[in-house]
Design an enzyme around this catalytic site. Structure first.
Site, short mmCIF file in Angstrom:
data_model
loop_
_atom_site.label_atom_id
_atom_site.label_comp_id
_atom_site.label_asym_id
_atom_site.label_seq_id
_atom_site.Cartn_x
_atom_site.Cartn_y
_atom_site.Cartn_z
N GLU B 41 54.94 57.83 137.78
CA GLU B 41 53.32 57.74 138.31
C GLU B 41 52.61 57.24 137.24
O GLU B 41 52.96 57.35 136.20
CB GLU B 41 52.93 59.03 138.85
CG GLU B 41 53.60 59.55 140.22
CD GLU B 41 52.93 60.61 140.63
OE1 GLU B 41 51.75 61.00 140.34
OE2 GLU B 41 53.10 61.17 141.90
N HIS B 105 45.46 56.96 141.17
CA HIS B 105 47.02 57.24 140.70
C HIS B 105 47.98 56.50 141.71
O HIS B 105 47.44 56.31 143.04
CB HIS B 105 47.33 58.60 140.17
CG HIS B 105 47.21 59.51 141.56
ND1 HIS B 105 46.04 60.20 141.83
CD2 HIS B 105 48.38 60.17 141.98
CE1 HIS B 105 46.48 60.91 142.67
NE2 HIS B 105 47.88 60.96 143.10
N HIS B 107 51.36 56.74 143.87
CA HIS B 107 52.44 57.69 144.85
C HIS B 107 53.93 57.01 144.97
O HIS B 107 53.55 55.84 145.67
CB HIS B 107 51.98 58.19 146.04
CG HIS B 107 51.22 59.59 145.81
ND1 HIS B 107 51.08 60.42 146.87
CD2 HIS B 107 50.90 60.11 144.63
CE1 HIS B 107 50.34 61.44 146.27
NE2 HIS B 107 50.20 61.27 144.99
N ASP B 118 47.02 67.15 144.02
CA ASP B 118 46.04 66.18 144.04
C ASP B 118 44.67 66.90 144.28
O ASP B 118 43.44 66.74 143.92
CB ASP B 118 46.17 65.03 144.68
CG ASP B 118 47.37 64.05 144.37
OD1 ASP B 118 47.57 64.13 143.16
OD2 ASP B 118 47.94 63.20 145.24
#
Lengths: 362, 164
Positions: B41, B105, B107, B118
């Site tokens: 990630e 970010h 996934h 999150d």
């Protein structure tokens, strides 16, 4: 929609970079020249007519064109320069006994002005007096439209002398013309609508500058300014982002106009050129009710349509764009470098830097 | 048709207005998309402008993973120091208009949804600071990016629709 009205306002009205031809400095110079020409004609014409054994005709003068209508724009560097249009009316019939041919009357005017500047040229629709400035040969000019006045014609209409040196009699023409009637026709719908009238003038100026930027100034390649004015007459709708407050939306108004113009391109018979083809027509709403684009070739028409589509794409993109900086960059491509692009920092509200935090995401 | 070039990504905000992620900014984040089965990630903060006299927002810059961040297949830990320095520099350079707008970010899923981690992290973020404006959270999935918006002092997350 990116709000780019501030940039349109600057593009139009800024004292330094705006395209509007103000009624001050430059125009004062043009007005002075116009007045010199008027005096010169009054002083010299009697001698010229006497020389040819012709009765003296005393001219009457009327302003016309974009100067009169207050729709003028500043010329681009290297273009055809500033100009002012002046109607010169003579009490002489267009036909019958003692009538002048169009070219002969224009030659009398040219002769009366002889020596005023280095360059005076008889062009088909006018007699043009060119002026030098800072070493530029034809920096600005005064166009004199020569008329046979309505009082001398049995049908009570004004006729414009059309013809250049070398034209045979059959190539010359007394062409019915009514610039004052045209102006009345163009503006009467705005009699009680100041905001609409002002936007109409701005939109006409934007279209003319678009033309100057996107077409070479030589020949008939570009649509005539009067043609764009007529297209605006038929296709312009006053457009506001807030009707109640009359908050102007020039981008919206331009999109509507260009959409309207594109929708009017169609396969039509073009009488003057005796050909069928895809074209846009700009018909005068006053006599002679002719198409002012009638001399454009079909190749030029195709180029006109292509460039209009590019303009539409740029306007639509600016409408879609959220970032005024990017929107104006696109508009600058079609309207030229005088269209301002705001710095990114001028498009946003000031804000705190904000604090980053450490954090886990998964 | 040819493969279209990377285009701007635009989301609708619920109260009117839009959030624009310019193509250049999007491609920075897309370059971290976890297509590779072992890709870890990645993430950072999003900065940009609240466009004057409108409800539009433009993301101008995003930070990328930096030394001090910890990246695994299923988590990303962002260390604030270096990201803060980058933010301060962007803010100064922009005449105090390029501001913190939220976080992004990746996934390792096609159509991403926020994980519990999150949501906890975002909610903590919203309670920490008082923002007048909404904040935005973007997750880059392997097939599509998705964005959520929320006001500070609330924990109500609203998914934003992509403008076609």
């Amino acid at each position: 929609m990116a709000n780019v009205q501030t940039q349109f306002d600057t593009f139009h009205s800024d004292k330094k970079t705006g395209i509007r031809l103000g009624r001050f400095k430059k125009e004062k110079q043009l007005r002075d020249k116009r007045n010199v020409i008027r005096r010169r004609l009054k002083a010299n014409l009697p001698g010229v007519f006497a020389k040819y054994g012709e009765p003296n005709l005393v001219p009457k003068f009327k302003d016309q064109g974009s100067y009169k209508m207050n729709t003028g724009i500043k010329p681009l560097a290297g273009g055809s320069g500033y100009d002012i249009d002046q109607g010169v009316y003579f009490e002489t019939p267009k036909d019958g006994e003692g009538a002048y041919s169009p070219l002969t009357l224009k030659k009398r005017v040219e002769e009366a002005l002889n020596g005023l500047t280095d360059t005076i040229r008889i062009r088909r629709p006018c007699v043009t007096v060119f002026y030098k400035e800072n070493g530029v040969e034809e920096a600005y000019h005064v166009d004199l439209a020569i008329y046979s006045a309505r009082g001398s014609n049995s049908d009570g209409k004004d006729y414009l002398a059309v013809g250049r040196v070398g034209d045979s009699l059959s190539e010359q023409e007394w062409k019915v013309s009514d610039p004052a009637g045209l102006q009345h026709e163009l503006f009467r719908r705005f009699e009680d609508d100041t905001h609409g009238r002002q936007q109409f003038r701005r939109i006409m100026r934007f279209m003319k500058r678009w033309k100057d930027v996107n077409f070479s100034s030589a020949g008939n390649g570009a649509p005539r300014g009067i043609g764009l004015t007529l297209n605006a007459h038929y296709g312009f709708t006053p457009t506001y982002s807030d009707w109640l407050n009359r908050t102007r939306d020039d981008l919206g108004a331009l999109r509507k106009l260009v959409d309207d113009m594109l929708s009017r391109f169609s396969h039509q018979y073009r009488e003057k050129r005796q050909e069928w083809g895809r074209c846009l027509i700009a018909k005068l709403p006053v006599e002679p009710v002719s198409d002012v684009y009638e001399n454009m070739t079909l190749v030029q028409m195709t180029s006109f349509e292509t460039k209009l589509k590019d303009l539409k794409a740029a306007l639509d993109a600016a409408h879609e764009e959220s970032d005024p900086h990017e929107a104006c960059k696109g508009l600058q491509k079609v309207f030229g470098s005088d269209f301002p692009v705001p710095a990114k920092s001028d498009t946003a509200r000031k804000a705190a830097a904000g604090a980053a935090s450490s954090g886990l995401s998964g | 048709m040819n493969e279209p070039e990377q285009q701007d990504l635009v989301f609708y905000r619920s109260g009117g207005g839009r959030v624009k992620v310019p193509a250049a900014v999007l491609s920075v984040m897309q370059s971290y998309a976890q297509h590779d089965p072992v890709a870890t990630e990645a993430g950072g903060v999003m900065m940009g402008r609240y466009i004057a006299s409108s409800n539009d927002v433009v993301i101008d810059v995003v930070t990328e993973p930096m030394p001090g961040d910890r990246r695994t297949r299923y988590s990303f830990y962002r260390d604030k120091r270096r990201h803060q320095a980058a933010m301060d520099a962007a803010w100064e350079a922009s005449g105090h208009t390029c501001t913190y707008l939220g976080e992004w970010h990746t996934h390792p899923e096609e159509r991403p949804t926020p994980s519990e981690i999150d949501i906890k992290g975002w909610n903590r973020r919203l309670c920490q600071d008082q923002f007048d404006e909404e904040l935005f959270f973007l997750i880059i999935g392997t097939h599509e990016p998705r964005m959520w918006a929320a006001k500070s002092a609330t924990t109500t997350w609203e998914p934003l629709k992509i403008k076609k």
